[in-house]
Design a protein around this motif. Structure first.
Motif, PDB file in Angstrom:
ATOM      1  N   ILE A   1       1.093  -1.552  -0.434  1.00 36.37           N
ATOM      2  CA  ILE A   1      -0.466  -0.179  -0.078  1.00 36.37           C
ATOM      3  C   ILE A   1       1.007   1.254   0.100  1.00 36.37           C
ATOM      4  N   THR A   2       0.676   2.478  -0.684  1.00 33.72           N
ATOM      5  CA  THR A   2       1.493   3.749  -0.631  1.00 33.72           C
ATOM      6  C   THR A   2       0.258   4.532  -0.628  1.00 33.72           C
ATOM      7  N   ILE A   3       0.772   5.716   0.255  1.00 30.18           N
ATOM      8  CA  ILE A   3      -0.038   6.653   0.602  1.00 30.18           C
ATOM      9  C   ILE A   3       0.651   8.140   0.160  1.00 30.18           C
ATOM     10  N   PRO A   4       0.125   9.172  -1.090  1.00 34.00           N
ATOM     11  CA  PRO A   4       1.150   9.991  -1.373  1.00 34.00           C
ATOM     12  C   PRO A   4       0.750  11.078   0.166  1.00 34.00           C
ATOM     13  N   PRO A   5       2.290  12.039   0.354  1.00 29.81           N
ATOM     14  CA  PRO A   5       1.701  12.901   1.335  1.00 29.81           C
ATOM     15  C   PRO A   5       0.508  13.715   1.435  1.00 29.81           C
TER      16      PRO A   5
ATOM     17  N   LEU B   1       7.381   0.191   6.075  1.00 32.70           N
ATOM     18  CA  LEU B   1       8.789   0.887   4.873  1.00 32.70           C
ATOM     19  C   LEU B   1       9.000   1.462   5.551  1.00 32.70           C
ATOM     20  N   LYS B   2       8.202   2.925   4.934  1.00 34.38           N
ATOM     21  CA  LYS B   2       8.458   4.319   4.166  1.00 34.38           C
ATOM     22  C   LYS B   2       7.391   4.648   4.916  1.00 34.38           C
ATOM     23  N   GLY B   3       7.999   6.594   5.208  1.00 32.49           N
ATOM     24  CA  GLY B   3       7.472   7.140   6.033  1.00 32.49           C
ATOM     25  C   GLY B   3       6.821   6.724   6.819  1.00 32.49           C
ATOM     26  N   GLU B   4       5.810   8.073   7.639  1.00 35.17           N
ATOM     27  CA  GLU B   4       4.732   7.562   8.785  1.00 35.17           C
ATOM     28  C   GLU B   4       2.950   7.797   8.660  1.00 35.17           C
ATOM     29  N   LEU B   5       2.497   6.380   8.574  1.00 41.94           N
ATOM     30  CA  LEU B   5       1.140   6.493   8.594  1.00 41.94           C
ATOM     31  C   LEU B   5       0.809   6.855  10.287  1.00 41.94           C
ATOM     32  N   THR B   6      -0.241   7.849  10.053  1.00 47.26           N
ATOM     33  CA  THR B   6      -1.039   7.910  11.526  1.00 47.26           C
ATOM     34  C   THR B   6      -2.451   7.162  11.500  1.00 47.26           C
ATOM     35  N   ILE B   7      -2.638   6.042  12.274  1.00 43.16           N
ATOM     36  CA  ILE B   7      -4.312   5.823  11.498  1.00 43.16           C
ATOM     37  C   ILE B   7      -4.598   6.520  13.060  1.00 43.16           C
ATOM     38  N   THR B   8      -6.448   7.036  12.672  1.00 44.19           N
ATOM     39  CA  THR B   8      -7.377   7.257  13.710  1.00 44.19           C
ATOM     40  C   THR B   8      -8.560   6.224  14.176  1.00 44.19           C
TER      41      THR B   8
ATOM     42  N   GLY C   1      -6.999   5.758   8.358  1.00 40.20           N
ATOM     43  CA  GLY C   1      -5.141   5.590   8.003  1.00 40.20           C
ATOM     44  C   GLY C   1      -4.736   6.604   6.814  1.00 40.20           C
ATOM     45  N   ALA C   2      -4.055   7.864   7.522  1.00 41.39           N
ATOM     46  CA  ALA C   2      -3.354   9.028   6.097  1.00 41.39           C
ATOM     47  C   ALA C   2      -1.847   8.576   6.686  1.00 41.39           C
ATOM     48  N   ASN C   3      -1.558   9.399   5.784  1.00 41.85           N
ATOM     49  CA  ASN C   3      -0.196  10.142   5.766  1.00 41.85           C
ATOM     50  C   ASN C   3      -0.363  11.292   6.127  1.00 41.85           C
ATOM     51  N   LEU C   4       0.312  12.473   7.162  1.00 42.41           N
ATOM     52  CA  LEU C   4       0.379  13.508   7.339  1.00 42.41           C
ATOM     53  C   LEU C   4       1.811  14.003   6.700  1.00 42.41           C
TER      54      LEU C   4
ATOM     55  N   GLU D   1       6.684  13.120   2.789  1.00 44.35           N
ATOM     56  CA  GLU D   1       6.797  11.288   1.653  1.00 44.35           C
ATOM     57  C   GLU D   1       5.945  10.347   1.323  1.00 44.35           C
ATOM     58  N   PRO D   2       6.220   9.670   1.086  1.00 47.84           N
ATOM     59  CA  PRO D   2       5.115   8.567   1.103  1.00 47.84           C
ATOM     60  C   PRO D   2       5.377   7.414   1.766  1.00 47.84           C
ATOM     61  N   VAL D   3       3.795   7.564   2.625  1.00 52.90           N
ATOM     62  CA  VAL D   3       3.940   5.897   3.358  1.00 52.90           C
ATOM     63  C   VAL D   3       4.272   4.881   2.333  1.00 52.90           C
TER      64      VAL D   3
END
Length: 138
Positions: A57-61, A79-86, A111-114, A117-119
């Motif tokens: 899964i890839t989530i853009p900024p 693997l990359k970035g930081e994922l925020t789950i609410t 899930g959000a990419n705040l 860089e891509p998550v």
């Protein structure tokens, strides 16, 4: 005598007294749990034909998934970035690159990419054939 020597070797091996080749395969446990990241007990597996799903899964900024829930047990590793789950109850989890998470089951969340860089993450779902991995909130 041979038997005693073999027993002696078997006792020493777990103690790490034999040199180990550091260039060989490595296995590192990332997570083991009977609860999700909110502390809720994971449900029992349903009966039926098991089906495993694995996604990258890839989530853009600046992007996020819509509110959804998973009817099956699942886990992921960022693997990359930081994922925020609410969750819909206001619980928040931040998962950084290299960290695993045991996802909530049958609980609304997104899930959000705040970040900037891509998550990128790998998600694993353990369900039953014919059961969706994700249900969007309507």
């Amino acid at each position: 005598m041979k038997r005693a020597f073999l027993i002696f070797l078997l006792l020493l091996f777990p103690l790490g007294l034999f040199a180990q080749d550091k260039s060989g395969p490595e296995r590192k446990q990332l997570a083991v749990s009977t609860t999700d990241w909110t502390g809720q007990q994971l449900p029992s597996y349903p009966s039926g034909q098991p089906e495993i799903s694995l996604f990258k899964i890839t989530i853009p900024p600046g992007q996020r998934f819509p509110m959804h829930k998973h009817p099956v047990i699942n886990a992921a590793v960022v693997l990359k970035g930081e994922l925020t789950i609410t969750t819909d109850k206001g619980q928040v989890l931040q998962v950084k690159a290299g960290q695993p998470m045991i996802e909530v089951v049958n609980q609304w969340h997104y899930g959000a990419n705040l970040g900037t860089e891509p998550v990128e993450m790998i998600a694993f779902y353990a369900g039953v054939k014919g059961t969706p991995t994700t249900i969007p909130q309507k």
